[in-house]
Design a protein around this motif. Structure first.
Motif, PDB file in Angstrom:
ATOM      1  N   ALA A 140      16.887 -17.368  14.633  1.00  0.00           N
ATOM      2  CA  ALA A 140      15.276 -17.769  14.605  1.00  0.00           C
ATOM      3  C   ALA A 140      15.269 -19.075  13.420  1.00  0.00           C
ATOM      4  CB  ALA A 140      14.437 -16.602  14.098  1.00  0.00           C
ATOM      5  N   HIS A 141      14.177 -19.804  13.537  1.00  0.00           N
ATOM      6  CA  HIS A 141      13.806 -20.698  12.274  1.00  0.00           C
ATOM      7  C   HIS A 141      12.328 -20.450  12.011  1.00  0.00           C
ATOM      8  CE1 HIS A 141      12.332 -22.683  15.976  1.00  0.00           C
ATOM      9  NE2 HIS A 141      11.521 -23.146  15.263  1.00  0.00           N
ATOM     10  N   GLY A 142      12.151 -20.977  10.956  1.00  0.00           N
ATOM     11  CA  GLY A 142      10.623 -20.934  10.286  1.00  0.00           C
ATOM     12  C   GLY A 142      10.624 -22.069   9.254  1.00  0.00           C
ATOM     13  N   PRO A 143       9.295 -22.151   8.851  1.00  0.00           N
ATOM     14  CA  PRO A 143       8.306 -21.415   9.348  1.00  0.00           C
ATOM     15  C   PRO A 143       7.544 -22.097  10.693  1.00  0.00           C
ATOM     16  CG  PRO A 143       7.441 -23.002   7.741  1.00  0.00           C
ATOM     17  CD  PRO A 143       9.132 -23.119   7.794  1.00  0.00           C
ATOM     18  N   VAL A 144       6.878 -21.066  11.489  1.00  0.00           N
ATOM     19  CA  VAL A 144       6.172 -21.331  12.625  1.00  0.00           C
ATOM     20  C   VAL A 144       4.781 -20.986  12.434  1.00  0.00           C
ATOM     21  CG1 VAL A 144       8.264 -21.127  14.028  1.00  0.00           C
ATOM     22  CG2 VAL A 144       6.895 -19.255  13.533  1.00  0.00           C
ATOM     23  N   ALA A 145       4.074 -21.265  13.508  1.00  0.00           N
ATOM     24  CA  ALA A 145       2.412 -20.833  13.505  1.00  0.00           C
ATOM     25  C   ALA A 145       2.261 -19.721  13.631  1.00  0.00           C
ATOM     26  CB  ALA A 145       1.726 -21.600  14.731  1.00  0.00           C
ATOM     27  N   GLY A 146       0.912 -19.207  13.113  1.00  0.00           N
ATOM     28  CA  GLY A 146       0.628 -17.921  13.488  1.00  0.00           C
ATOM     29  C   GLY A 146      -0.155 -17.599  14.607  1.00  0.00           C
ATOM     30  N   ALA A 147      -0.867 -16.400  14.935  1.00  0.00           N
ATOM     31  CA  ALA A 147      -1.367 -16.378  16.217  1.00  0.00           C
ATOM     32  C   ALA A 147      -2.294 -17.529  16.641  1.00  0.00           C
ATOM     33  CB  ALA A 147      -2.224 -14.895  15.940  1.00  0.00           C
ATOM     34  N   HIS A 148      -1.773 -18.075  17.963  1.00  0.00           N
ATOM     35  CA  HIS A 148      -2.572 -19.127  18.503  1.00  0.00           C
ATOM     36  C   HIS A 148      -2.282 -19.067  20.319  1.00  0.00           C
ATOM     37  CE1 HIS A 148       1.858 -20.254  18.455  1.00  0.00           C
ATOM     38  NE2 HIS A 148       1.471 -21.131  19.305  1.00  0.00           N
ATOM     39  N   VAL A 149      -3.283 -19.659  20.744  1.00  0.00           N
ATOM     40  CA  VAL A 149      -3.467 -19.816  22.375  1.00  0.00           C
ATOM     41  C   VAL A 149      -2.110 -20.721  22.629  1.00  0.00           C
ATOM     42  CG1 VAL A 149      -4.920 -20.545  24.037  1.00  0.00           C
ATOM     43  CG2 VAL A 149      -5.912 -19.361  22.197  1.00  0.00           C
ATOM     44  N   VAL A 150      -1.408 -20.481  23.796  1.00  0.00           N
ATOM     45  CA  VAL A 150      -0.454 -21.274  24.279  1.00  0.00           C
ATOM     46  C   VAL A 150      -0.681 -21.540  25.844  1.00  0.00           C
ATOM     47  CG1 VAL A 150       1.279 -20.510  22.761  1.00  0.00           C
ATOM     48  CG2 VAL A 150       1.084 -19.338  24.902  1.00  0.00           C
ATOM     49  N   ASP A 151      -1.586 -20.769  26.372  1.00  0.00           N
ATOM     50  CA  ASP A 151      -1.829 -21.238  27.752  1.00  0.00           C
ATOM     51  C   ASP A 151      -3.406 -20.502  28.082  1.00  0.00           C
ATOM     52  OD1 ASP A 151      -0.910 -19.654  30.895  1.00  0.00           O
ATOM     53  OD2 ASP A 151      -2.027 -21.589  30.634  1.00  0.00           O
ATOM     54  N   ALA A 152      -4.339 -21.479  28.364  1.00  0.00           N
ATOM     55  CA  ALA A 152      -5.733 -21.170  28.737  1.00  0.00           C
ATOM     56  C   ALA A 152      -6.087 -21.276  29.990  1.00  0.00           C
ATOM     57  CB  ALA A 152      -6.652 -21.955  27.840  1.00  0.00           C
TER      58      ALA A 152
ATOM     59  N   VAL B 156       3.524  -8.212  -4.654  1.00  0.00           N
ATOM     60  CA  VAL B 156       3.594  -9.797  -4.577  1.00  0.00           C
ATOM     61  C   VAL B 156       4.750 -10.207  -3.721  1.00  0.00           C
ATOM     62  CG1 VAL B 156       4.246 -11.992  -5.890  1.00  0.00           C
ATOM     63  CG2 VAL B 156       2.799  -9.956  -6.975  1.00  0.00           C
ATOM     64  N   THR B 157       4.568 -10.774  -2.505  1.00  0.00           N
ATOM     65  CA  THR B 157       5.383 -11.182  -1.543  1.00  0.00           C
ATOM     66  C   THR B 157       5.462 -12.528  -0.887  1.00  0.00           C
ATOM     67  OG1 THR B 157       6.609 -10.387   0.783  1.00  0.00           O
ATOM     68  CG2 THR B 157       4.168 -10.046   0.375  1.00  0.00           C
ATOM     69  N   VAL B 158       6.486 -13.028  -0.378  1.00  0.00           N
ATOM     70  CA  VAL B 158       6.150 -14.349   0.225  1.00  0.00           C
ATOM     71  C   VAL B 158       6.806 -13.995   1.611  1.00  0.00           C
ATOM     72  CG1 VAL B 158       7.027 -16.831   0.329  1.00  0.00           C
ATOM     73  CG2 VAL B 158       6.742 -15.498  -1.983  1.00  0.00           C
ATOM     74  N   TYR B 159       5.785 -14.239   2.576  1.00  0.00           N
ATOM     75  CA  TYR B 159       6.244 -14.001   3.946  1.00  0.00           C
ATOM     76  C   TYR B 159       6.503 -15.264   4.528  1.00  0.00           C
ATOM     77  CZ  TYR B 159       2.891 -10.151   4.016  1.00  0.00           C
ATOM     78  OH  TYR B 159       2.046  -8.800   3.645  1.00  0.00           O
ATOM     79  N   GLN B 160       7.341 -15.240   5.637  1.00  0.00           N
ATOM     80  CA  GLN B 160       7.670 -16.387   6.446  1.00  0.00           C
ATOM     81  C   GLN B 160       7.601 -16.103   7.994  1.00  0.00           C
ATOM     82  OE1 GLN B 160      11.255 -19.205   7.305  1.00  0.00           O
ATOM     83  NE2 GLN B 160      10.105 -20.029   5.455  1.00  0.00           N
ATOM     84  N   ALA B 161       6.778 -16.717   8.663  1.00  0.00           N
ATOM     85  CA  ALA B 161       6.760 -16.503  10.135  1.00  0.00           C
ATOM     86  C   ALA B 161       8.003 -17.345  10.756  1.00  0.00           C
ATOM     87  CB  ALA B 161       5.403 -16.909  10.711  1.00  0.00           C
ATOM     88  N   VAL B 162       8.514 -16.382  11.597  1.00  0.00           N
ATOM     89  CA  VAL B 162       9.944 -17.095  12.169  1.00  0.00           C
ATOM     90  C   VAL B 162       9.674 -16.964  13.933  1.00  0.00           C
ATOM     91  CG1 VAL B 162      11.275 -16.499  10.473  1.00  0.00           C
ATOM     92  CG2 VAL B 162      11.151 -14.732  12.095  1.00  0.00           C
ATOM     93  N   SER B 163      10.599 -17.813  14.372  1.00  0.00           N
ATOM     94  CA  SER B 163      10.533 -18.005  15.991  1.00  0.00           C
ATOM     95  C   SER B 163      11.121 -16.758  16.933  1.00  0.00           C
ATOM     96  CB  SER B 163      11.288 -19.186  16.284  1.00  0.00           C
ATOM     97  OG  SER B 163      12.487 -19.098  15.919  1.00  0.00           O
ATOM     98  N   LEU B 164      10.599 -15.606  16.580  1.00  0.00           N
ATOM     99  CA  LEU B 164      10.532 -14.424  17.458  1.00  0.00           C
ATOM    100  C   LEU B 164       9.031 -14.142  17.772  1.00  0.00           C
ATOM    101  CD1 LEU B 164      13.545 -12.388  15.550  1.00  0.00           C
ATOM    102  CD2 LEU B 164      13.813 -13.964  17.327  1.00  0.00           C
ATOM    103  N   TYR B 165       9.027 -13.990  18.946  1.00  0.00           N
ATOM    104  CA  TYR B 165       7.541 -13.931  19.515  1.00  0.00           C
ATOM    105  C   TYR B 165       7.180 -12.743  20.348  1.00  0.00           C
ATOM    106  CZ  TYR B 165       7.632 -18.737  18.109  1.00  0.00           C
ATOM    107  OH  TYR B 165       7.706 -20.187  17.230  1.00  0.00           O
ATOM    108  N   ASP B 166       5.928 -12.291  20.128  1.00  0.00           N
ATOM    109  CA  ASP B 166       5.371 -11.494  21.354  1.00  0.00           C
ATOM    110  C   ASP B 166       4.129 -12.366  21.747  1.00  0.00           C
ATOM    111  OD1 ASP B 166       6.965  -9.130  20.565  1.00  0.00           O
ATOM    112  OD2 ASP B 166       5.352  -8.089  19.685  1.00  0.00           O
ATOM    113  N   ASP B 167       4.168 -12.146  23.045  1.00  0.00           N
ATOM    114  CA  ASP B 167       3.062 -13.084  23.882  1.00  0.00           C
ATOM    115  C   ASP B 167       1.911 -11.991  24.382  1.00  0.00           C
ATOM    116  OD1 ASP B 167       4.107 -15.450  23.421  1.00  0.00           O
ATOM    117  OD2 ASP B 167       4.926 -15.606  25.409  1.00  0.00           O
ATOM    118  N   LEU B 168       0.837 -12.165  24.078  1.00  0.00           N
ATOM    119  CA  LEU B 168      -0.183 -11.176  24.536  1.00  0.00           C
ATOM    120  C   LEU B 168      -1.126 -11.833  25.742  1.00  0.00           C
ATOM    121  CD1 LEU B 168      -1.993  -8.575  22.696  1.00  0.00           C
ATOM    122  CD2 LEU B 168      -3.505 -10.107  23.901  1.00  0.00           C
TER     123      LEU B 168
END
Length: 303
Positions: free
Chosen positions: A291-303, A31-43
């Motif tokens: 870093a700060h959170g929460p931030v968004a999950g995987a998302h398009v930033v440049d199309a 049982v865990t509580v995750y938080q996404a924080v503002s350290l990123y990988d860009d693919l």
């Protein structure tokens, strides 16, 4: 489309990690509580083709820790999408990596989630959200959360993800260790320390209430990690680091997940920068990130 297309995915920290007794299959119910924080990988993906993956790392990341060619989670994500749709899912892929490797921050999982989103969009597969989550779970327990982002409850092995309300902005100092830790070793030692652990951990009600309060001091009091003592026993330097961070002014420090990254909750951005500065000054070679959170999950930033 031919690209280039950029998808961003965030690191995760565990605000709470409850660990059940080992099951007959050897796994533990979590049982865990995750938080996404503002350290990123860009693919970045482009030009549907035979799959190729190259990785560029931030200056504080040791590239020798990267997986061997052909053994990246991106390769497995492409194979999973191809099998699901019955047609190739290749591309030229570049990973711009800023999430430390082998630190318990789920950087590999972030790359897997980003690859699913990017290759799905590049090839126009139109995979449903439910199917993407199922494919993500097949890649690893943390990958579904990397898709969802924000703050979320994780159950099962952590792969069953339910978003939870969190309107706060929480500031963290993140200190990855130079040397990784063996996750199986941490769990084995936990089993030795806690032979009477319950089959299913307690629900995270106090932690969820603290998130709802928006009060960083209340959240600090609710942070918890069942694996922390096992990690401290195996790596006394982590216990010393947590003590040092609190002495530097953090509201609370703890090991994130099975370690070895330690995270420190602060009251504000200014407070986090102050704590980070103190920790950096104490040891020049130490990597200290804010870093700060929460931030968004995987998302398009440049199309």
């Amino acid at each position: 489309m031919t690209g280039p297309l950029t998808v961003r995915a965030a690191a995760k920290i565990n605000l709470l990690l409850g660990v059940g007794a080992p099951r007959p299959d050897g796994f533990h119910t979590l049982v865990t509580v995750y938080q996404a924080v503002s350290l990123y990988d860009d693919l970045v993906v482009e030009a549907p083709a035979d799959l190729s993956v190259e990785t560029e790392v931030a200056h504080y990341i040791d590239a020798s820790h990267l997986p061997a060619a052909g053994d990246n989670i991106v390769d497995r994500a492409a194979a999973a999408l191809a099998a699901h749709h019955g047609r190739p899912a290749g591309a030229q892929v570049r990973i711009d990596k800023s999430i430390p490797i082998a630190g318990g921050l789920a950087g590999g999982s972030a790359d897997g989630a980003a690859a699913l989103v990017a290759l799905d969009r590049l090839h126009g597969f139109g995979t449903s959200d439910d199917d993407l989550l199922a494919l993500a779970a097949g890649l690893g327990s943390d990958v579904p959360f990397a898709l969802v982002g924000g703050t979320a409850l994780g159950e099962g092995h952590g792969e069953l993800v339910t978003p939870v309300p969190d309107t706060g902005t929480w500031w963290w100092v993140v200190v990855p260790a130079a040397d990784g830790m063996s996750t199986p070793a941490v769990y084995r030692h936990y089993d030795e320390l806690c032979p009477d652990a319950p089959a299913v951990p307690d629900p995270p009600d106090p932690l969820l209430a603290a998130l709802g309060s928006g009060d960083p001091r209340q959240l600090a009091a609710a942070l918890h990690n069942d694996l922390e003592q096992a990690a401290f026993d195996l790596r006394p330097d982590l216990a010393a680091l947590v003590t040092e961070g609190v002495a530097a002014g953090a509201l609370r420090g703890l090991v994130s997940g099975s370690g070895p990254t330690c995270v420190f909750l602060c009251e504000s951005a200014e407070h986090a920068r102050s704590v980070a500065g103190t920790l950096r000054t104490a040891r020049d070679e130490r990597v200290v990130l804010v870093a700060h959170g929460p931030v968004a999950g995987a998302h398009v930033v440049d199309a």
